[in-house]
Design a protein around this motif. Structure first.
Motif, PDB file in Angstrom:
ATOM      1  N   ALA A 216       0.718  -0.721  -0.622  1.00 22.13           N
ATOM      2  CA  ALA A 216      -0.192  -0.417   0.258  1.00 22.13           C
ATOM      3  C   ALA A 216       0.626   0.992   0.212  1.00 22.13           C
ATOM      4  O   ALA A 216       0.450   2.231  -0.766  1.00 22.13           O
ATOM      5  N   LYS A 217       1.959   1.610   0.668  1.00 24.36           N
ATOM      6  CA  LYS A 217       2.800   2.590   0.921  1.00 24.36           C
ATOM      7  C   LYS A 217       4.082   2.055  -0.417  1.00 24.36           C
ATOM      8  O   LYS A 217       4.770   3.295  -0.325  1.00 24.36           O
ATOM      9  N   ALA A 218       4.698   1.298  -1.243  1.00 24.24           N
ATOM     10  CA  ALA A 218       4.801   1.097  -1.612  1.00 24.24           C
ATOM     11  C   ALA A 218       5.141   1.846  -2.668  1.00 24.24           C
ATOM     12  O   ALA A 218       4.241   2.939  -3.557  1.00 24.24           O
ATOM     13  N   GLN A 219       6.097   3.345  -3.236  1.00 27.37           N
ATOM     14  CA  GLN A 219       6.255   4.822  -4.487  1.00 27.37           C
ATOM     15  C   GLN A 219       7.067   4.477  -5.188  1.00 27.37           C
ATOM     16  O   GLN A 219       8.209   4.344  -4.533  1.00 27.37           O
ATOM     17  N   ILE A 220       6.843   5.319  -6.350  1.00 26.99           N
ATOM     18  CA  ILE A 220       7.909   5.394  -7.707  1.00 26.99           C
ATOM     19  C   ILE A 220       8.500   7.016  -7.884  1.00 26.99           C
ATOM     20  O   ILE A 220       6.582   7.356  -7.808  1.00 26.99           O
ATOM     21  N   GLY A 221       8.647   7.721  -7.891  1.00 26.06           N
ATOM     22  CA  GLY A 221       8.679   8.739  -8.364  1.00 26.06           C
ATOM     23  C   GLY A 221      10.216   9.655  -8.998  1.00 26.06           C
ATOM     24  O   GLY A 221      11.277   8.758  -9.043  1.00 26.06           O
ATOM     25  N   ILE A 222      10.000  10.749  -9.196  1.00 26.18           N
ATOM     26  CA  ILE A 222      10.425  11.486 -10.393  1.00 26.18           C
ATOM     27  C   ILE A 222      10.968  12.645  -9.828  1.00 26.18           C
ATOM     28  O   ILE A 222      10.052  13.570  -9.048  1.00 26.18           O
ATOM     29  N   SER A 223      12.177  13.319  -9.524  1.00 26.02           N
ATOM     30  CA  SER A 223      12.446  14.502  -9.494  1.00 26.02           C
ATOM     31  C   SER A 223      13.616  15.268 -10.536  1.00 26.02           C
ATOM     32  O   SER A 223      14.356  14.903 -11.489  1.00 26.02           O
ATOM     33  N   ALA A 224      13.437  16.395 -10.384  1.00 27.80           N
ATOM     34  CA  ALA A 224      13.998  17.442 -11.817  1.00 27.80           C
ATOM     35  C   ALA A 224      14.164  18.927 -11.714  1.00 27.80           C
ATOM     36  O   ALA A 224      13.806  19.046 -10.569  1.00 27.80           O
TER      37      ALA A 224
ATOM     38  N   SER B 131      28.190  28.407 -12.856  1.00 30.57           N
ATOM     39  CA  SER B 131      27.970  29.416 -13.766  1.00 30.57           C
ATOM     40  C   SER B 131      27.739  28.154 -14.855  1.00 30.57           C
ATOM     41  O   SER B 131      27.914  27.546 -15.340  1.00 30.57           O
ATOM     42  N   GLY B 132      26.502  28.933 -15.436  1.00 30.57           N
ATOM     43  CA  GLY B 132      25.639  28.741 -16.826  1.00 30.57           C
ATOM     44  C   GLY B 132      24.399  28.009 -16.190  1.00 30.57           C
ATOM     45  O   GLY B 132      24.225  27.583 -14.417  1.00 30.57           O
ATOM     46  N   ALA B 133      24.321  26.853 -17.116  1.00 36.73           N
ATOM     47  CA  ALA B 133      23.227  25.449 -16.791  1.00 36.73           C
ATOM     48  C   ALA B 133      23.292  24.472 -15.543  1.00 36.73           C
ATOM     49  O   ALA B 133      24.820  24.380 -15.166  1.00 36.73           O
ATOM     50  N   GLN B 134      22.771  24.494 -14.632  1.00 40.04           N
ATOM     51  CA  GLN B 134      22.458  23.723 -13.518  1.00 40.04           C
ATOM     52  C   GLN B 134      21.683  22.130 -13.986  1.00 40.04           C
ATOM     53  O   GLN B 134      20.297  22.920 -13.541  1.00 40.04           O
ATOM     54  N   ASN B 135      21.811  21.698 -13.944  1.00 37.83           N
ATOM     55  CA  ASN B 135      20.590  20.580 -14.409  1.00 37.83           C
ATOM     56  C   ASN B 135      20.743  19.605 -13.511  1.00 37.83           C
ATOM     57  O   ASN B 135      22.056  18.225 -12.896  1.00 37.83           O
ATOM     58  N   ALA B 136      19.325  18.177 -12.915  1.00 42.72           N
ATOM     59  CA  ALA B 136      19.670  17.460 -12.728  1.00 42.72           C
ATOM     60  C   ALA B 136      18.174  16.557 -12.655  1.00 42.72           C
ATOM     61  O   ALA B 136      17.495  17.505 -12.706  1.00 42.72           O
ATOM     62  N   ILE B 137      18.041  15.359 -13.145  1.00 44.30           N
ATOM     63  CA  ILE B 137      17.344  14.202 -12.973  1.00 44.30           C
ATOM     64  C   ILE B 137      17.352  12.666 -12.745  1.00 44.30           C
ATOM     65  O   ILE B 137      18.880  12.299 -12.853  1.00 44.30           O
TER      66      ILE B 137
ATOM     67  N   ALA C 134      18.783   7.229  -7.187  1.00 41.36           N
ATOM     68  CA  ALA C 134      19.702   7.415  -8.502  1.00 41.36           C
ATOM     69  C   ALA C 134      19.346   8.842  -9.651  1.00 41.36           C
ATOM     70  O   ALA C 134      18.783   9.221 -10.200  1.00 41.36           O
ATOM     71  N   TYR C 135      20.184   9.712  -9.528  1.00 44.05           N
ATOM     72  CA  TYR C 135      20.206  10.864 -10.308  1.00 44.05           C
ATOM     73  C   TYR C 135      21.303  11.468 -11.369  1.00 44.05           C
ATOM     74  O   TYR C 135      22.916  11.242 -10.360  1.00 44.05           O
ATOM     75  N   TYR C 136      20.844  11.787 -12.386  1.00 43.20           N
ATOM     76  CA  TYR C 136      21.747  12.274 -13.290  1.00 43.20           C
ATOM     77  C   TYR C 136      22.263  13.918 -13.322  1.00 43.20           C
ATOM     78  O   TYR C 136      21.109  14.716 -13.501  1.00 43.20           O
ATOM     79  N   VAL C 137      23.364  14.598 -12.739  1.00 44.03           N
ATOM     80  CA  VAL C 137      23.510  15.856 -12.561  1.00 44.03           C
ATOM     81  C   VAL C 137      24.663  16.342 -13.661  1.00 44.03           C
ATOM     82  O   VAL C 137      25.688  16.282 -14.166  1.00 44.03           O
ATOM     83  N   ALA C 138      24.458  17.542 -13.977  1.00 46.42           N
ATOM     84  CA  ALA C 138      25.480  18.206 -15.184  1.00 46.42           C
ATOM     85  C   ALA C 138      25.285  20.121 -15.257  1.00 46.42           C
ATOM     86  O   ALA C 138      24.109  20.700 -15.084  1.00 46.42           O
ATOM     87  N   ASN C 139      26.310  20.251 -14.250  1.00 53.71           N
ATOM     88  CA  ASN C 139      26.176  21.362 -13.868  1.00 53.71           C
ATOM     89  C   ASN C 139      27.543  21.999 -14.122  1.00 53.71           C
ATOM     90  O   ASN C 139      28.770  21.865 -14.105  1.00 53.71           O
ATOM     91  N   ASN C 140      27.215  23.721 -15.148  1.00 51.31           N
ATOM     92  CA  ASN C 140      28.147  24.389 -14.985  1.00 51.31           C
ATOM     93  C   ASN C 140      28.501  24.968 -14.744  1.00 51.31           C
ATOM     94  O   ASN C 140      28.338  25.324 -13.941  1.00 51.31           O
TER      95      ASN C 140
END
Length: 501
Positions: A252-260, A303-309, A326-332
């Motif tokens: 009942a409390k199992a969950q799956i999600g996404i963050s960006a 400096s510039g784009a800061q991204n994570a998903i 698990a998250y992939y990060v790409a920070n300038n």
């Protein structure tokens, strides 16, 4: 004729019962104070963490005080002392004000903090420098959470102020209920080191938390740092409980999600350092800077784009639970010489890679999940006086986690990124680009109700190739005057007696 006698009816059982008035103040799972019309409510709260820290591993006992070795010694201290005041008014509005008194810190522990290079109008010399008091006690009160929330309905809320950002299950788990005493290194030091931010969030709990979402517009510069440039950050988190419709279901409390997350940093205005990679007890494995071939301190700056998903998964089954993210990060980034961060840029680079963790926990003794569900902070405080209090729960929680950062930093990797210095990460025949660490952790917590916790943690930070050009991270054994080429690990043991109400 005389009038008929008046009829007398025996009172019904319901009419005979006088409804008990709800108290205006007291304890009902939390302290509360309200007016008779229930228009305003106040909830005094607080938390206190009394901690013990100790470190061991190659080189730990050999780091001198000037090299920061004092922070590696065993010590007792107040990790957190926080006073909080939450409340509700006019049914739709709620607020929270938390002041953190910052624990017990020491200033100028390495004896190098300089108050001034010389007196005003005097040219600096080796003799004119004035330094701060060594190992002086420091204390400061800072704002933790300060927000106002307007609730249209449970599925639609507007929160404005400073609060824990709606990003990542681990980030949105309160310190009061987290399994480990400190957040894992992947989330705390790489994926989302800001933790809290200032802005506006639209959020909601749909169908009794079967679906939960939050969409934010934030300053992007972190806790207690008003934005220094114009572009905001856009952050979102959404997760679902696919089997939440049946409260008795095994999952009942199992969950799956996404963050960006997406943001921009204007290089004309943003000059603070890139967030370092630190252990749970605060040892810096990578500080986001270096000394170049001309002996100049170089700062790495967002400096510039800061991204994570990335995504999250939680599977609680009876007395056990699995969590993973698990998250992939790409920070300038950009690099600048110390003293010229606001005026000059040497080169343009990027930090990119994966931050992840897996955590398994169980409750072998007593009640299970005494500390509640993870990933729901912040939320307005509510006390339902019409409900009877449940019997207090207590239980033993044991857990293990594996977390890691598999990333790179290249100082001039971007198009037209500038000229490499011989000491710039990524330069030919220079330092490599790897930022690699694996954290192995064990925890045991005895929860005497959700309000009192006695916890013990062990964490090992493994940095393969550190002390060489293979890995930019450094453990204590790599920082000595005669570095240990076999030093690739730092071990930490900690304990906490925590109180929250």
């Amino acid at each position: 004729m005389p009038p008929p006698p008046a009829q007398v009816f025996a009172p019904t059982a319901e009419a005979a019962v006088v409804k008990e008035q709800q108290p205006l103040a007291g304890w009902h799972g939390g302290f509360f104070l309200r007016d008779a019309n229930d228009t305003f409510r106040l909830y005094p709260k607080g938390r206190m963490n009394l901690d013990f820290y100790s470190s061991f591993g190659s080189g730990v006992s050999d780091v001198t005080a000037t090299g920061g070795g004092g922070a590696l010694k065993p010590r007792f201290f107040v990790r957190r002392a926080r006073l909080e005041l939450a409340g509700e008014f006019l049914k739709k509005w709620s607020f929270d004000i938390d002041v953190d008194f910052g624990g017990q810190g020491l200033g100028n522990t390495n004896g190098r903090t300089q108050n001034s290079a010389s007196s005003a109008g005097q040219a600096p010399t080796a003799e004119s420098a004035r330094f701060a008091a060594i190992e002086s006690t420091t204390s400061n009160a800072v704002l933790a959470d300060v927000w106002i929330n307007y609730s249209v309905m449970p599925a639609l809320n507007f929160m404005f102020g400073q609060y824990t950002t709606f990003f990542s299950m681990d980030n949105q788990t309160s310190d009061n209920s987290s399994t480990f005493l400190e957040r894992n290194i992947a989330i705390r030091s790489f994926v989302y080191p800001e933790g809290k931010d200032i802005g506006l969030t639209i959020w909601g709990d749909v169908a009794d938390r079967t679906l939960v979402y939050g969409v934010s517009v934030l300053s992007g510069d972190g806790q207690n740092r008003p934005g220094v440039d114009a572009p905001p950050d856009f952050v979102a988190r959404v997760f679902a409980r696919p089997f939440g419709g049946d409260k008795k279901a095994l999952l009942a409390k199992a969950q799956i999600g996404i963050s960006a997350r997406h943001g921009e940093r204007d290089q004309e205005f943003v000059s603070y350092d890139y967030s370092p990679i630190r252990t749970g007890q605060g040892y810096t494995l990578w500080g986001g800077g270096y000394t170049d071939s001309l002996k100049r301190p170089i700062h790495v700056i967002p400096s510039g784009a800061q991204n994570a998903i990335g995504g999250e998964l939680r599977l609680p089954i009876k007395m056990a639970e699995l969590r993973a993210e698990a998250y992939y990060v790409a920070n300038n980034t950009r690099e600048a010489v110390e003293g010229y961060q606001l005026t000059n840029t040497e080169r343009l680079g990027q930090v990119k890679g994966l931050g992840w963790y897996v955590q398994l926990s169980a409750w072998p003794v007593g009640d299970a999940f005494v500390n509640g569900d993870p990933g729901f902070s912040p939320r307005p405080t509510k006390v339902d006086l019409s409900k009877e209090l449940e019997k207090p729960k207590a239980g033993l929680e044991v857990a293990a986690h594996l977390a890691g950062i598999n990333a790179t930093y290249d100082g001039a990797s971007r198009e037209n990124g500038g000229v490499y210095d011989a000491k710039t990460p990524g330069a030919e025949d220079g330092p490599g680009t790897d930022l690699k660490v694996m954290q192995i952790g064990l925890a045991a917590n005895y929860w005497h109700t959700k309000n009192v916790r006695l916890g013990v943690n062990y964490n090992a930070y493994l940095t393969p190739g550190s002390g060489s050009n293979e890995n930019l991270l450094r453990v204590p054994g790599n920082t000595l005057s005669e570095p240990d080429p076999e030093a690739h690990a730092l071990h930490e043991v900690s304990a906490r007696l925590g109180l929250s109400f």
